[in-house]
Design an enzyme around this catalytic site. Structure first.
Site, PDB file in Angstrom:
ATOM      1  N   LYS A 113      12.203   9.415 -55.525  1.00  0.00           N
ATOM      2  CA  LYS A 113      11.473   8.616 -56.021  1.00  0.00           C
ATOM      3  C   LYS A 113      11.709   7.389 -56.982  1.00  0.00           C
ATOM      4  O   LYS A 113      11.340   6.465 -57.103  1.00  0.00           O
ATOM      5  CB  LYS A 113       9.978   9.075 -56.220  1.00  0.00           C
ATOM      6  CG  LYS A 113       9.298   9.855 -54.891  1.00  0.00           C
ATOM      7  CD  LYS A 113       8.114  10.470 -55.477  1.00  0.00           C
ATOM      8  CE  LYS A 113       7.453  11.206 -54.027  1.00  0.00           C
ATOM      9  NZ  LYS A 113       8.332  12.062 -53.114  1.00  0.00           N
ATOM     10  N   GLU A 131      12.781  14.951 -65.972  1.00  0.00           N
ATOM     11  CA  GLU A 131      12.767  16.117 -65.561  1.00  0.00           C
ATOM     12  C   GLU A 131      12.850  17.365 -66.333  1.00  0.00           C
ATOM     13  O   GLU A 131      13.883  17.434 -67.246  1.00  0.00           O
ATOM     14  CB  GLU A 131      14.023  16.109 -64.291  1.00  0.00           C
ATOM     15  CG  GLU A 131      14.356  17.621 -63.795  1.00  0.00           C
ATOM     16  CD  GLU A 131      12.957  18.201 -63.014  1.00  0.00           C
ATOM     17  OE1 GLU A 131      12.944  19.334 -63.119  1.00  0.00           O
ATOM     18  OE2 GLU A 131      12.519  17.265 -62.179  1.00  0.00           O
ATOM     19  N   ARG A 136      18.467  20.465 -62.591  1.00  0.00           N
ATOM     20  CA  ARG A 136      17.880  19.445 -61.732  1.00  0.00           C
ATOM     21  C   ARG A 136      18.102  17.962 -62.560  1.00  0.00           C
ATOM     22  O   ARG A 136      18.416  17.021 -61.618  1.00  0.00           O
ATOM     23  CB  ARG A 136      16.575  19.672 -61.507  1.00  0.00           C
ATOM     24  CG  ARG A 136      16.652  20.854 -60.343  1.00  0.00           C
ATOM     25  CD  ARG A 136      14.935  21.236 -60.074  1.00  0.00           C
ATOM     26  NE  ARG A 136      14.132  20.145 -59.815  1.00  0.00           N
ATOM     27  CZ  ARG A 136      13.928  19.724 -58.639  1.00  0.00           C
ATOM     28  NH1 ARG A 136      14.669  20.191 -57.621  1.00  0.00           N
ATOM     29  NH2 ARG A 136      12.977  18.624 -58.258  1.00  0.00           N
ATOM     30  N   CYS A 229       3.774  17.234 -51.933  1.00  0.00           N
ATOM     31  CA  CYS A 229       4.379  17.512 -50.588  1.00  0.00           C
ATOM     32  C   CYS A 229       3.590  18.993 -49.823  1.00  0.00           C
ATOM     33  O   CYS A 229       4.310  19.596 -49.220  1.00  0.00           O
ATOM     34  CB  CYS A 229       5.732  17.391 -50.508  1.00  0.00           C
ATOM     35  SG  CYS A 229       6.602  18.926 -51.614  1.00  0.00           S
TER      36      CYS A 229
END
Length: 435
Positions: A113, A131, A136, A229
């Site tokens: 995104k 983040e 990550r 999601c």
């Protein structure tokens, strides 16, 4: 699927459950986005030969043909595409970022995104990508560098620290919150194994904490897009209802879109949200859009970082390439299209483009300089198709010139090297090399 999950989905979908179950037995749909910072639609399809099969979820977004190994290609190494689950692109479409805005992607890794937002900002304005997980966050930096965006500040911080450091600063905030991942079951069996009703409730609670930080970063009149999601009411419409009750100044906006379907109505207007199920052409997504209707509090803006003097070796090297703004810290030189503002109490991993590092009597350029989209390095070395994999694997390439050069495929930089008149010594990062 687990019995508890099946019971929940039957209750949620009612007559549509059979269609849902049938779709889950089919292969997952794969997608990708073209990078408009580096290529055009016409050039991309000419170079790849891919069938042109657009998704309904976003601009520049297409269904990926049934093939593997995209990550080992020049197209990927040059940052001309980003592989992304098709419906995941829908949240940024709703956010609708514009050039010149200040935008925050609060839960950004691995970067799908963030790179999509960057595509729509065209290196104008500021994009902050945060983040909390260090591992990550490192992947996030790699993906942003490959995409070539020149206006991204990468943070590795708790969302609460981002809120403290950037109060009411951003025009738009995307909160793609960590969730139970029910929309990933078809493509990621581990997500299904780890699922439980308890994990759903735990995620919903954590999402509320993150949402609290997200809205604090948003300036009055700004837009917050919340997405997941997953399919559960607890993590989606119930969290929207919670936010509306807790913060009356946050107004839920209807989402007008050609994709998906309205959210489930809980009596608080949540049908204005958007849902995407596997039978809608993607794996699954939920999106809610809010507007912050408060009076400005006039918080202090982040300070501009004080730069060290530009080292002479860097100044000489950078005569070949010029950025609107530069910043020097501990002999590392950064370039970008936005002033270098302070990250406050947040850990700063990367501020726009790392151009390189000044060492004793020389300047060592960085891989990111050659991948940046707005300021291409002027000296180029073009590879034949047969030379691409050897270069991406770290091998040297015959070269008659001397000095640094961007190593290109069809004019698009894959990385760089330094030639001595006989060979080009490979400077493709070791951690990215093909095995």
């Amino acid at each position: 699927m687990k019995p508890e999950f099946e019971i929940r989905m039957r209750k949620l979908l009612k007559d549509e459950y059979e269609a849902f179950e049938s779709t889950l037995k089919e292969p997952p749909r794969r997608g990708y986005r073209i990078n408009p910072l580096k290529t055009s639609r016409e050039e991309f399809f000419r170079l790849t030969g891919y069938p042109e099969n657009p998704t309904p979820f976003a601009q520049y977004a297409y269904y990926l043909p049934e093939q593997t190994g995209v990550g080992a290609t020049a197209i990927h190494a040059a940052g001309l595409l980003y592989v992304q689950e098709p419906s995941a692109a829908s949240a940024v479409t709703v956010l609708d970022p514009k050039p010149g805005m200040k935008v925050l992607d609060l839960c950004a890794a691995p970067g799908s995104k963030t790179t999509q937002i960057a595509s729509l900002m065209h290196n104008q304005g500021l994009l902050a990508a945060n983040e909390i997980n260090p591992g990550r966050a490192k992947i996030l930096v790699e993906n942003i560098e490959r995409w070539g965006a020149e206006n991204v500040m990468v943070l590795n911080a708790d969302p609460a620290d981002v809120a403290d450091s950037f109060p009411e600063f951003f025009d738009a905030v995307l909160c793609d919150a960590p969730c139970s991942g029910e929309g990933m079951f078809r493509k990621n069996p581990d997500a299904e194994k780890e699922w439980s009703p308890e994990s759903v409730l735990s995620c919903a609670k954590r999402q509320r904490t993150i949402l609290d930080s997200a809205l604090k970063c948003l300036k009055p009149g700004g837009r917050l897009v919340y997405s997941t999601c997953t399919f559960s009411l607890e993590e989606n419409e119930e969290n929207v209802s919670w936010l509306l009750g807790e913060y009356p100044f946050m107004k839920l906006e209807p989402i007008s879109a050609s994709f998906g379907r309205p959210g489930f109505e809980l009596g608080t207007g949540t049908s204005a949200c958007r849902r995407i199920f596997p039978m809608d052409g993607g794996e699954g997504h939920f999106i809610a859009s809010f507007r912050k209707e408060t009076e400005p509090q006039n918080p202090d803006s982040p300070a501009v970082l004080k730069s060290e003097p530009l080292p002479p070796s860097a100044e000489e090297f950078l005569k070949q390439i010029s950025y609107p703004y530069t910043y020097v810290h501990h002999s590392r030189v950064y370039g970008g299209s936005y002033p270098f503002i302070s990250p406050g109490s947040c850990r700063l991993l990367r501020h726009q483009v790392l151009l390189g590092e000044a060492k004793k009597n020389r300047f060592e350029p960085d891989h990111a300089l050659f991948l940046s989209s707005g300021h291409p390095f002027p000296v180029k070395m073009e590879l034949q198709d047969s030379e691409v994999r050897p270069y991406l694997s770290g091998m040297t390439i015959p070269c008659a010139r001397k000095g640094y050069a961007a190593v290109c495929w069809h004019g698009h930089a894959l990385g760089f090297g330094k030639a001595d008149g006989t060979i080009l010594k490979n400077r493709y990062p070791k951690e990215l090399r093909l095995k």
